[in-house]
Scaffold this active site. Structure first.
Site, PDB file in Angstrom:
ATOM      1  N   HIS A  94       0.738   1.776   1.910  1.00  0.00           N
ATOM      2  CA  HIS A  94      -0.211   2.522   1.156  1.00  0.00           C
ATOM      3  C   HIS A  94       0.339   2.845  -0.173  1.00  0.00           C
ATOM      4  O   HIS A  94       1.622   3.088  -0.595  1.00  0.00           O
ATOM      5  CB  HIS A  94      -0.259   3.920   2.174  1.00  0.00           C
ATOM      6  CG  HIS A  94      -1.248   4.683   1.279  1.00  0.00           C
ATOM      7  ND1 HIS A  94      -1.209   5.628   0.535  1.00  0.00           N
ATOM      8  CD2 HIS A  94      -2.655   5.058   2.045  1.00  0.00           C
ATOM      9  CE1 HIS A  94      -2.478   6.156   0.192  1.00  0.00           C
ATOM     10  NE2 HIS A  94      -3.212   5.621   1.033  1.00  0.00           N
ATOM     11  N   GLU A 170      -8.155  -0.193  -1.540  1.00  0.00           N
ATOM     12  CA  GLU A 170      -7.894   1.342  -2.188  1.00  0.00           C
ATOM     13  C   GLU A 170      -7.546   1.201  -3.545  1.00  0.00           C
ATOM     14  O   GLU A 170      -6.175   1.304  -3.958  1.00  0.00           O
ATOM     15  CB  GLU A 170      -6.975   2.025  -1.487  1.00  0.00           C
ATOM     16  CG  GLU A 170      -7.522   2.362   0.108  1.00  0.00           C
ATOM     17  CD  GLU A 170      -6.921   3.707   0.710  1.00  0.00           C
ATOM     18  OE1 GLU A 170      -7.520   4.138   1.230  1.00  0.00           O
ATOM     19  OE2 GLU A 170      -5.639   3.867   0.474  1.00  0.00           O
TER      20      GLU A 170
HETATM   21  P1  13P Z   1      -8.912  10.128   0.033  1.00  0.00           P
HETATM   22  O1  13P Z   1     -10.074   9.592   1.005  1.00  0.00           O
HETATM   23  O2  13P Z   1      -8.304  11.494   0.256  1.00  0.00           O
HETATM   24  O3  13P Z   1      -9.318   9.501  -1.446  1.00  0.00           O
HETATM   25  O4  13P Z   1      -7.614   9.181   0.383  1.00  0.00           O
HETATM   26  C1  13P Z   1      -7.796   7.858   0.433  1.00  0.00           C
HETATM   27  C2  13P Z   1      -6.587   7.065   1.049  1.00  0.00           C
HETATM   28  O5  13P Z   1      -5.642   7.356   0.435  1.00  0.00           O
HETATM   29  C3  13P Z   1      -6.617   6.718   2.510  1.00  0.00           C
HETATM   30  O6  13P Z   1      -5.494   6.193   2.898  1.00  0.00           O
END
Ligand code: 13P
Length: 254
Positions: A94, A170
């Site tokens: 992450h 992401e």
């Molecule tokens: P948000 O949905 O709060 O933007 O977070 C995304 C995330 O980092 C999920 O791992």
């Protein structure tokens, strides 16, 4: 054609504040009808067992794990420990761990290999920072390719079950807590998801599931998951808001 079931992974991050709040949230959000879709709830480690007891149709996930299997690694948790308490998924790589704890692709790769060896399903997060995205999609594509290949090096030696490697795209700049956050567009998310599938297919001869994550909420989730390249979503903040999350689930699993 049969549509593939969508996957939602709820990353609670370091929330909520207490075990009783965690159990209450899991009771409200960890419910999914058989056959509707796949839901994974990822609470902080100390809440795993309490949350597991009240899940109803959802699987249990962790937010990280060690690249070591056992021994003197204070504060760490191994893949085997996670499996022994009923965890079946683990989020790895992450961006918050990369930026706050300096986790690099090599460390993430060690974790990916251990998790897959133990039979956990890996949700591997990849995504570019804003400085890269500002240069355009070709730069973002090269960045993501390098990051992805660095994190999955050597997996071909493991006799991997295809469904055990899931990628989550992401973009760091789209996460709800990132400074000056911006919205990703569903088209660009689909482009990146498709690119990630191509990279894995060319190197490892299978097509993985790819999730989109980055401030997805009840209002816009459909725009992302309706893209055929996007197999579901990794949700942070919205997974802590029970009523919104239930609406979001309804839209993804419809
Ligand atoms: P948000 O949905 O709060 O933007 O977070 C995304 C995330 O980092 C999920 O791992």
């Amino acid at each position: 054609m049969l549509r593939m079931k969508k996957l939602i992974v709820a990353n609670w991050k370091m929330n909520p504040k207490t075990l009783s709040e965690a159990v209450s949230l899991a009771r409200k959000t960890g419910v999914v009808k058989k056959g509707a879709g796949e839901l994974v709830i990822c609470p902080p480690y100390p809440f795993l067992s309490g949350v597991q007891k009240v899940l109803n149709g959802a699987a249990l996930g962790a937010q990280d794990m060690s690249e070591n299997t056992e021994g003197p690694h204070t504060g760490e948790v191994s893949a085997g420990i996670l499996k022994s308490v009923g965890v079946s998924y683990v989020i790895l790589g992450h961006s918050e761990r990369r930026s706050e704890l300096g986790e690099n692709d090599e460390a993430v790769n060690g974790k990916v290999l251990q998790a897959l060896k133990a039979g956990l399903r890996v949700v591997l997060c990849i995504g570019e920072p804003i400085e890269i995205r500002k240069k355009g999609l070709p730069s973002a594509s090269s960045f993501v390719k390098k990051q992805l290949l660095g994190c999955v090096a050597g997996i071909e030696k493991l006799g991997l079950k295809k469904k055990n490697l899931i990628l989550a795209y992401e973009p760091v700049w789209a996460i709800s807590t990132s400074k000056n956050r911006r919205n990703e567009t569903p088209d660009d998310a689909a482009f990146m998801a498709s690119l990630i599938k191509t990279i894995v297919r060319e190197k490892f001869y299978f097509t993985p599931r790819v999730l989109y994550g980055g401030s997805v909420g009840e209002k816009d989730v459909r725009d992302f998951v309706s893209q055929k390249e996007v197999d579901g979503t990794l949700v942070g903040a919205a997974s802590l808001r029970a009523s919104e999350f239930r609406l979001l689930m309804g839209k993804v699993f419809e």
